[in-house]
Design a protein around this motif. Structure first.
Motif, PDB file in Angstrom:
ATOM      1  N   THR A  55     -42.356  17.705 -25.511  1.00 42.55           N
ATOM      2  CA  THR A  55     -43.567  18.397 -25.944  1.00 42.55           C
ATOM      3  C   THR A  55     -43.976  17.922 -27.333  1.00 42.55           C
ATOM      4  O   THR A  55     -45.145  17.668 -27.586  1.00 42.55           O
ATOM      5  CB  THR A  55     -43.350  19.924 -25.949  1.00 42.55           C
ATOM      6  OG1 THR A  55     -42.988  20.322 -24.634  1.00 42.55           O
ATOM      7  CG2 THR A  55     -44.586  20.658 -26.366  1.00 42.55           C
ATOM      8  N   ASN A  73     -45.450  14.527 -27.035  1.00 44.38           N
ATOM      9  CA  ASN A  73     -46.795  14.585 -26.468  1.00 44.38           C
ATOM     10  C   ASN A  73     -47.808  15.013 -27.519  1.00 44.38           C
ATOM     11  O   ASN A  73     -48.925  14.501 -27.549  1.00 44.38           O
ATOM     12  CB  ASN A  73     -46.838  15.540 -25.276  1.00 44.38           C
ATOM     13  CG  ASN A  73     -46.174  14.951 -24.049  1.00 44.38           C
ATOM     14  OD1 ASN A  73     -45.944  13.758 -23.974  1.00 44.38           O
ATOM     15  ND2 ASN A  73     -45.849  15.794 -23.094  1.00 44.38           N
ATOM     16  N   ARG A  74     -47.450  15.960 -28.379  1.00 44.47           N
ATOM     17  CA  ARG A  74     -48.361  16.393 -29.437  1.00 44.47           C
ATOM     18  C   ARG A  74     -48.682  15.241 -30.381  1.00 44.47           C
ATOM     19  O   ARG A  74     -49.814  15.076 -30.806  1.00 44.47           O
ATOM     20  CB  ARG A  74     -47.764  17.557 -30.219  1.00 44.47           C
ATOM     21  CG  ARG A  74     -47.974  18.878 -29.534  1.00 44.47           C
ATOM     22  CD  ARG A  74     -47.619  20.010 -30.464  1.00 44.47           C
ATOM     23  NE  ARG A  74     -46.745  20.882 -29.719  1.00 44.47           N
ATOM     24  CZ  ARG A  74     -45.660  21.440 -30.165  1.00 44.47           C
ATOM     25  NH1 ARG A  74     -45.293  21.276 -31.402  1.00 44.47           N
ATOM     26  NH2 ARG A  74     -44.921  22.202 -29.404  1.00 44.47           N
ATOM     27  N   GLN A  75     -47.684  14.448 -30.705  1.00 44.02           N
ATOM     28  CA  GLN A  75     -47.906  13.307 -31.590  1.00 44.02           C
ATOM     29  C   GLN A  75     -48.816  12.280 -30.928  1.00 44.02           C
ATOM     30  O   GLN A  75     -49.730  11.745 -31.562  1.00 44.02           O
ATOM     31  CB  GLN A  75     -46.574  12.664 -31.968  1.00 44.02           C
ATOM     32  CG  GLN A  75     -45.723  13.530 -32.873  1.00 44.02           C
ATOM     33  CD  GLN A  75     -44.341  12.943 -33.087  1.00 44.02           C
ATOM     34  OE1 GLN A  75     -43.919  12.050 -32.371  1.00 44.02           O
ATOM     35  NE2 GLN A  75     -43.645  13.452 -34.082  1.00 44.02           N
ATOM     36  N   GLU A 122     -51.019  12.853 -28.561  1.00 46.52           N
ATOM     37  CA  GLU A 122     -52.365  13.422 -28.480  1.00 46.52           C
ATOM     38  C   GLU A 122     -53.085  13.319 -29.824  1.00 46.52           C
ATOM     39  O   GLU A 122     -54.285  13.034 -29.871  1.00 46.52           O
ATOM     40  CB  GLU A 122     -52.296  14.872 -28.024  1.00 46.52           C
ATOM     41  CG  GLU A 122     -51.928  15.021 -26.553  1.00 46.52           C
ATOM     42  CD  GLU A 122     -51.631  16.458 -26.164  1.00 46.52           C
ATOM     43  OE1 GLU A 122     -51.801  17.373 -26.999  1.00 46.52           O
ATOM     44  OE2 GLU A 122     -51.226  16.660 -25.018  1.00 46.52           O
ATOM     45  N   ALA A 123     -52.369  13.543 -30.910  1.00 47.03           N
ATOM     46  CA  ALA A 123     -52.979  13.433 -32.240  1.00 47.03           C
ATOM     47  C   ALA A 123     -53.437  11.998 -32.495  1.00 47.03           C
ATOM     48  O   ALA A 123     -54.532  11.766 -33.020  1.00 47.03           O
ATOM     49  CB  ALA A 123     -51.997  13.883 -33.312  1.00 47.03           C
TER      50      ALA A 123
END
Length: 104
Positions: free
Chosen positions: A68, A71-73, A75-76
């Motif tokens: 997770t 994935n956040r990285q 997406e950023a």
């Protein structure tokens, strides 16, 4: 580099799981064959069946948290690269070091 990105997530999970002072009982249902396999693997690992199952759940949750975070990285980065284009070229060429550093 991946190690640096994982540190905050792993530190948080480690703190959470190390603070297992008050364990709660949970009843789960396993078929006979799965129970026997679980008990055998727990015995090989030298831990109780309960501790063995808890370790498996912890590992799965930690893997999910790392995924997770990754994935956040990603997406950023995708949001950054999809954003407005920066107009940094002058007359179709990149500026020289002197031009970039000139005080305006």
């Amino acid at each position: 580099m991946l190690e640096i990105a994982r540190r905050p997530i792993l530190a948080m999970l480690e703190a959470y799981f190390m603070a297992r002072r008050s364990m709660k009982n949970v009843t789960i249902s396993l078929d006979e064959k799965l129970l026997q396999l679980t008990q055998a693997e727990a015995a090989k690992a030298g831990v109780s069946t309960s501790e063995f199952i808890a370790d498996i759940v912890e590992t799965a949750l930690a893997a999910k948290a790392v995924k997770t975070g990754k994935n956040r990285q990603l997406e950023a980065l995708e949001r950054f690269f999809a954003g407005p284009k920066l107009n940094i070229s002058e007359n179709g060429r990149m500026p020289t070091a002197e031009e970039r550093n000139a005080r305006r």
